[in-house]
Write an enzyme that holds these catalytic residues in place. Structure first.
Site, PDB file in Angstrom:
ATOM      1  N   GLY A 270      18.307  38.239   8.321  1.00  0.00           N
ATOM      2  CA  GLY A 270      18.204  36.795   8.489  1.00  0.00           C
ATOM      3  C   GLY A 270      19.396  36.127   9.129  1.00  0.00           C
ATOM      4  O   GLY A 270      19.452  34.906   9.204  1.00  0.00           O
ATOM      5  N   CYS A 390      -2.580  22.380  26.684  1.00  0.00           N
ATOM      6  CA  CYS A 390      -3.137  21.060  26.408  1.00  0.00           C
ATOM      7  C   CYS A 390      -2.692  20.560  25.032  1.00  0.00           C
ATOM      8  O   CYS A 390      -3.509  20.336  24.131  1.00  0.00           O
ATOM      9  CB  CYS A 390      -4.665  21.132  26.498  1.00  0.00           C
ATOM     10  SG  CYS A 390      -5.435  19.513  26.613  1.00  0.00           S
TER      11      CYS A 390
END
Length: 473
Positions: A270, A390
């Site tokens: 991480g 879109c």
């Protein structure tokens, strides 16, 4: 250079909008004598001429060197406290058969979390005994396959998996090594969707139930309890979360040692990388030294043996080694009012990809750095790189300064896209996923071929009827 009032505080107008900051771009990224962007000894123009756009580009040597650097950092840091460290590459960041082979070449283990990732790692030649298998909802078929091929360690994510993995191992006549994934309750400083150890969370077993889970494992002869596992999240820059998670795990580890062997402790991964100038990533040596100090101190205080340690970096190894090339399309200056009166211009620069090849800005508000593949003396202007999809949220780079003469047909590069871009790619709006090419020493080769319209239509049974024999998953 005057600042655009629409720019976020972290972003300053650059003296040179063509400059490449080394810690953000692949190690081999450079400007040629004529100002062209090159990576792996090949110009962006030549790569695009051969493979088209959008195009994921991975610096092969950079990936390998980063993998080796992490391995060496943890080997040396934990060697100084008298134990061994095992580095697992977190395959979810980016996995192909060649990437799996690179990790094996660098002497890393590989962490997978689905049957598909398992299949790719095996096809890439990774020794199954050097694989770890994660997942919060492993299917019976995935568990059986992992046991059958001899996966080194299965990470148990829930109490019910204890019995399910035990049954699969007993049926195969083997003893399966397992870890318990612990939800440590540490609130890492990262995006909500990237934090994986908070209490209201799908991953892991609560810290308070770890002893119960370990007892259940030890009661089953087909299972071998290896130890605990923690992962607090991704893209983290504050080491305090890692320190606190390690301390909490060591408390439970010490309790479990009193009732039986606990040979390993997995501290997860991480660690953040630099996507922009404002980021400040850990050096692997620093995080390795810090974790080794915490583990050594905790073991001394509790008078217990120092366990072997495992870590699972993914983004750190492949993220900075990748970039994405796009072709610029529509340029649209937008005049906006600003606080305090007056107005400013943000220029929208559309490219021929977008959220289908990089979902992270839409998912997490992730920030990126962009440069034109050519140099320019034009004054910088504030731009927003947007995709062709879109969706108004189809943003690739929220805020950046580029030369003011950016125009249709330009090539644009976005840095640090090696991790979680191809992995999260989709066919939204029926756009084919781009190819991935590896570059090294002036040569390029395809790791994953791009998808054409024919590829998309081939799966549509209305176009190409196929016999349906049953569910595929």
């Amino acid at each position: 250079m005057s600042e655009n009032p629409l720019a976020p505080p972290r972003l300053r107008s650059p003296a040179d909008p063509s400059a490449l900051t080394a810690r953000i771009w692949p190690a081999s990224a450079t400007r040629t004598a004529d100002g062209a962007l090159a990576v792996g000894g090949i110009s962006a123009d030549d790569l695009v001429a051969q493979f088209g756009t959008p195009l994921y580009v991975v610096d092969e040597h950079d990936v390998l060197s980063r993998a080796v650097r992490v391995r060496n950092a943890f080997t040396e840091a934990f060697g100084r406290i008298g134990t061994h460290a095992h580095v697992y590459y977190a395959a979810k960041a980016f996995l192909t058969t060649q990437v799996a082979a690179w990790m094996a070449e660098a002497d890393l283990r590989v962490d997978v979390c689905t049957g598909g990732e398992l299949a790719v790692a095996l096809a890439g030649g990774v020794d199954p005994g050097r694989l770890g298998f994660h997942g919060n909802d492993k299917s019976d078929a995935e568990i059986a396959r992992a046991v059958q091929v001899g996966v080194g360690t299965i990470v148990l994510d829930s109490h019910e998996e204890v019995q399910r993995v035990a049954d699969a191992a007993a049926a195969a006549g083997v003893v399966q090594r397992v870890r318990i994934r612990i939800n440590s309750g540490v609130h890492a400083s990262t995006h909500e969707y990237l934090a994986t150890a908070r209490e209201d969370q799908k991953f892991g077993i609560p810290l308070t139930e770890a002893v119960q889970a370990a007892q259940a494992i030890r009661a089953r002869p087909s299972l071998a309890f290896v130890g605990l596992h923690s992962h607090i999240g991704s893209q983290i820059f504050d080491e305090s979360g890692f320190r606190e998670a390690a301390r909490r795990l060591m408390d439970v580890h010490a309790t479990l040692v009193r009732s039986g062997p606990v040979p390993e402790l997995n501290l997860g991964g991480g660690w953040g990388i630099d996507y922009t100038e404002a980021d400040s990533a850990f050096a692997p040596e620093d995080i390795a030294d810090a974790l080794a100090g915490i583990v050594a101190e905790a073991c001394a205080e509790r008078d217990i043996p120092v366990p072997e340690i495992a870590v699972e970096p993914g983004r750190y190894i492949v993220g900075p080694a990748g970039l994405t090339l796009y072709r610029v399309g529509t340029i649209k200056p937008v005049q906006l009012e600003v606080d305090g009166g007056g107005s400013a211009t943000r220029t929208y620069v559309s490219v021929d990809g977008g959220m289908s090849d990089n979902a992270r800005p839409a998912l997490y508000g992730a920030e990126y750095t962009a440069r034109l593949a050519r140099t320019s003396d034009a004054a910088p202007v504030l731009i927003r790189v947007v995709g062709k999809h879109c969706e108004s949220g189809d943003v690739v780079v929220h805020d950046e300064y580029l030369p003011g003469d950016v125009h249709r047909g330009d090539l644009l590069a976005v840095a640090a896209t090696g991790a979680y871009c191809w992995s999260l790619a989709s066919n939204y709006n029926h756009v084919g996923r781009p190819p991935v090419v590896a570059v090294a020493d002036g040569r390029a080769r395809i790791l994953v071929r791009g998808e054409s319209v024919d590829d998309l239509l081939a799966r549509d049974t209305g176009v190409s009827p196929v016999a349906v024999t049953g569910a595929t998953r």
